[in-house]
Scaffold this active site. Sequence first.
Site, mmCIF file in Angstrom:
data_model
loop_
_atom_site.group_PDB
_atom_site.id
_atom_site.type_symbol
_atom_site.label_atom_id
_atom_site.label_comp_id
_atom_site.label_asym_id
_atom_site.label_seq_id
_atom_site.Cartn_x
_atom_site.Cartn_y
_atom_site.Cartn_z
ATOM 1 N N GLY A 23 3.182 -2.377 -2.858
ATOM 2 C CA GLY A 23 2.811 -0.966 -2.915
ATOM 3 C C GLY A 23 3.683 -0.141 -1.986
ATOM 4 O O GLY A 23 4.871 -0.436 -1.770
ATOM 5 N N SER A 24 3.091 0.858 -1.374
ATOM 6 C CA SER A 24 3.870 1.794 -0.552
ATOM 7 C C SER A 24 4.304 1.227 0.787
ATOM 8 O O SER A 24 5.073 1.872 1.508
ATOM 9 C CB SER A 24 3.061 3.078 -0.332
ATOM 10 N N THR A 25 3.831 0.032 1.159
ATOM 11 C CA THR A 25 4.354 -0.579 2.385
ATOM 12 C C THR A 25 5.824 -0.951 2.216
ATOM 13 O O THR A 25 6.506 -1.249 3.199
ATOM 14 C CB THR A 25 3.558 -1.846 2.756
ATOM 15 N N ASP A 69 -2.323 5.980 -1.512
ATOM 16 C CA ASP A 69 -2.477 5.145 -0.327
ATOM 17 C C ASP A 69 -3.716 5.509 0.457
ATOM 18 O O ASP A 69 -4.125 4.775 1.327
ATOM 19 C CB ASP A 69 -1.239 5.276 0.576
#
Length: 634
Positions: free
Chosen positions: A326-328, A634
Amino acid sequence: MTGIRTPEQELARFRSRLAVAGVVAVVCFALLAARFFYLQVVRYDYYSTRAEDNRISLVPVVPNRGLIMDRNGTVLARNYSAYTLEITPSKVADLDATIEALSTLVDIQPKDRRRLKKLMDESKSFESLPIRNRLSDEEVARFIAQRYRFPGVELKARLFRDYPMGNLGAHLVGYIGRINDRDLERIEENEDSANYRGTDHIGKAGLEKSYERELHGVTGFEEVEVDSGGRAVRALRRTNATPGNNLILSIDLKLQEVVEKAFGNRRGALVAIEPGTGGILALVSVPTFDPNLFVDGIGAQDWDELNNSPDHPLVNRALNGAYPPGSTFKPFLALAALMSGKRTPGQAIADPGFYDFGGHHFRDDKPGGHGMVDMYRSIVQSCDTYYYRLANDMGIDLIASIMGQFGFGSRTGIDIEGESTGVLPSPEWKRKRFKRPEQQKWFGGETISIGIGQGYNAYTPLQLAHATATLAAGGVMYKPHLVKYIESAKDGSRRAIEPEPIKTIPIKPEHLETIRRAMVGVNKEGTGARAFAGAPYLAAGKTGTAQVFSLKGGKYSAKITERLRDHALYIAFAPADKPTIALAVLVENGGFGAQSAAPIARAVMDYYLLGKLPAGMAAEDTGAEAATGDGSGD
């Protein structure tokens, strides 16, 4: 008519017969003497050894298995002595009748009978097999009084492995179990058969397996004189066993407990690392299991519950689970853009809330978009549109090349077995992964999804934590390890496992500072601000949400089936200026990283940096309404 023999003839005939008999006797005695000479002189050493072997029996002395302790000396694996009732099937005429008679003296449950049957299938008939372990003093006394009735049944004092912390840290400690055929093959391959004489158990998982040679020790031997019936007469000589070495871990067991309590009843994983050494501070996979169940051979009911559970408690999610980041993924992609010159920190784009590519509408998680977005805002506000465009500009080959430097898609080399490689997507990977030519082609739209940590991206929580620790250490990548010292059980001396730098990624300090400042902004004014409100230390982090099931433009709510919700992720390091801890958190089907994963990270850092324990166990996340699309909220 027969002639009459004279006395002289009879005497001559007698003397000839006597001579022949004498010669035969001499020859026989000569042969006998020759045979005696051969046996007692020529073959003396051979037969002397055989006779000595018949007189002397070598009894193995099994070594004490080494202990496993955390960095503060808390014991996670130990040994204790207890009596076990054992049967040698080849010496028992009627096994069922014998067990029935024994059950009047000792409590023998159906599970004990099933375990014995399983062991008999796996073992040889002349081996001594346990029918009951850990007898009470009363049961021992009752059997001893009646042992004459049970030939082939004996009472033995054995060391048993115990995991006093139960479920806590089970995936990293692992467990031991009875040696089976596969274990024997491995022992023979290592030419270690002599060292395992008399040993019934071996490490099966976790550190118990990875450090088996250190933990097992060296088997000793006792020379015992026996009579013709094989009964011991007296002990002649003893070579003591060398106990196994103890393992002192880098793990902080209290921190491990804080993490497991913070997860509550949710599924997921967390890995915390010391950025400057690679030492693992906590390695959590939940739900977990009790390793004590495996020591004596797990029962059918317990195995069925663990193996068929929909929560898969036996899977080490930290090492084996591969999830979209994901956005990590965004801070690493932003750093890759700086390293490759594809972006500057101040270069901004206009975000209308979507990105069009090849006729497909890739939507941002925020309807209407974020306005003008530079690199700092792209990370703080987790702008998908920025990374759709960035991924397209960089191209999949450049993305894969730089991300591979951070360990994505590769095993970290941690000192326990079973680590997954994950998936770092690339055209080459796709050609190897799929068989049909039409499946092997790489499409531009797939690169767009890669930019926000979706698509084919799949990494383990350990890989995420490892990459985050590398970022925190300024680009120096250390090999992660669980064992800090190996301690000799004989004299207490310790052999340190020195930090092992794998490589140094060439990152300019100003580029690192750009990413660090943006990740600090995440926790001060961005998606992680609520979780880290009031923190007396400065933490750098990034929330992430990985899509599990597409709602095709719908909204998440409490009515959505729990296992269809997105995975929640969070990466962080602190203190931001001089990091001493870096971590990655995954909450399966947790919804949003800011709501489910970031609070767990806050609890971990509060304890590790401040010594502050969480107030209570985390409540189960019920989800929240948020717009979703191709992007990730998020």
